[in-house]
Design a protein around this motif. Structure first.
Motif, PDB file in Angstrom:
ATOM      1  N   CYS A 134       0.042   3.559   3.338  1.00 32.16           N
ATOM      2  CA  CYS A 134       0.367   3.241   4.738  1.00 32.16           C
ATOM      3  C   CYS A 134       1.404   2.141   4.884  1.00 32.16           C
ATOM      4  CB  CYS A 134      -0.901   2.857   5.501  1.00 32.16           C
ATOM      5  SG  CYS A 134      -1.543   1.215   5.112  1.00 32.16           S
TER       6      CYS A 134
ATOM      7  N   HIS B 275      -7.447   3.346   0.871  1.00 29.98           N
ATOM      8  CA  HIS B 275      -6.109   3.624   0.322  1.00 29.98           C
ATOM      9  C   HIS B 275      -6.075   3.024  -1.082  1.00 29.98           C
ATOM     10  CE1 HIS B 275      -4.496   3.346   4.759  1.00 29.98           C
ATOM     11  NE2 HIS B 275      -5.257   4.402   4.560  1.00 29.98           N
TER      12      HIS B 275
ATOM     13  N   HIS C 211      -7.667  -4.610   1.422  1.00 30.89           N
ATOM     14  CA  HIS C 211      -7.134  -3.488   2.185  1.00 30.89           C
ATOM     15  C   HIS C 211      -7.538  -2.165   1.534  1.00 30.89           C
ATOM     16  CE1 HIS C 211      -4.302  -1.077   4.566  1.00 30.89           C
ATOM     17  NE2 HIS C 211      -3.948  -0.496   3.432  1.00 30.89           N
TER      18      HIS C 211
ATOM     19  N   HIS D 219       1.110  -1.078   4.187  1.00 37.86           N
ATOM     20  CA  HIS D 219       0.548  -2.421   4.365  1.00 37.86           C
ATOM     21  C   HIS D 219       0.976  -3.337   3.220  1.00 37.86           C
ATOM     22  CE1 HIS D 219      -2.668  -5.401   3.438  1.00 37.86           C
ATOM     23  NE2 HIS D 219      -2.771  -5.530   4.748  1.00 37.86           N
TER      24      HIS D 219
ATOM     25  N   THR E 217      -9.962   0.393   3.596  1.00 32.92           N
ATOM     26  CA  THR E 217      -9.295   1.570   4.162  1.00 32.92           C
ATOM     27  C   THR E 217      -9.472   2.810   3.303  1.00 32.92           C
ATOM     28  OG1 THR E 217      -7.236   1.105   3.006  1.00 32.92           O
ATOM     29  CG2 THR E 217      -7.499   0.146   5.219  1.00 32.92           C
TER      30      THR E 217
ATOM     31  N   CYS F  87       0.856  -1.186   0.000  1.00 30.98           N
ATOM     32  CA  CYS F  87       0.000   0.000   0.000  1.00 30.98           C
ATOM     33  C   CYS F  87       0.890   1.234   0.000  1.00 30.98           C
ATOM     34  CB  CYS F  87      -0.917   0.000   1.222  1.00 30.98           C
ATOM     35  SG  CYS F  87      -1.921   1.500   1.360  1.00 30.98           S
TER      36      CYS F  87
HETATM   37 ZN   LIG Z   1      -2.977   1.257   3.292  1.00 30.55          ZN
END
Ligand SMILES: [Zn+2]
Ligand SMILES: [Zn+2]
Length: 123
Positions: A45, A68, A62, A47, A66, A42
């Motif tokens: 962030c 994102h 994700h 991830h 989120t 990601c």
């Molecule tokens: Zn993320």
């Protein structure tokens, strides 16, 4: 004081180049004894999640949960970004290293968790 909205040197929404990856494998797969095919990072962030070809598709989950939208490949010798919201590849800045999982980490991975009939489980 709010300079969040003004980042003249790196203005790609959804991308924060200063956030390192969460680890070397998919966060959710590692927590649930799962396995993955390819990995995505990601760009918002850090991830690490598994790709849409993987059994559990945690990277897109994700993004959906989120908000994102942008991931960068976490595979060696690849350097593309993808925006799930726009369904499009895009150009992105250099992210803080590492850019990919360790070279000695198998694909699929992780070691010891991949079933012998793994190809049957791909999407
Ligand atoms: Zn993320
Ligand atoms: Zn996963």
């Amino acid at each position: 004081m709010n300079d969040e909205d003004v980042r003249p040197d790196q203005g790609v929404p959804g991308i924060d180049p200063s956030v390192p990856p969460s680890g070397t494998g998919c966060v959710e797969c590692l927590a649930t004894d799962g396995w993955w095919f390819h990995l995505r990072r990601c760009a918002g962030c850090g991830h690490i999640g598994c790709c849409d070809t993987s059994p559990s598709q945690h990277a897109s989950h994700h993004a959906a949960t989120t908000g994102h939208p942008v991931v960068r490949t976490f595979e060696p010798d690849e350097d593309w970004f993808y925006d799930y919201a726009a369904d499009a590849y895009l150009e992105g800045p250099e992210l803080v290293p590492p850019q990919h999982h360790p070279h000695d980490q198998p694909v699929p991975g992780p070691t010891g968790r991949v079933p012998s009939d793994w190809e049957e489980h791909l999407h």
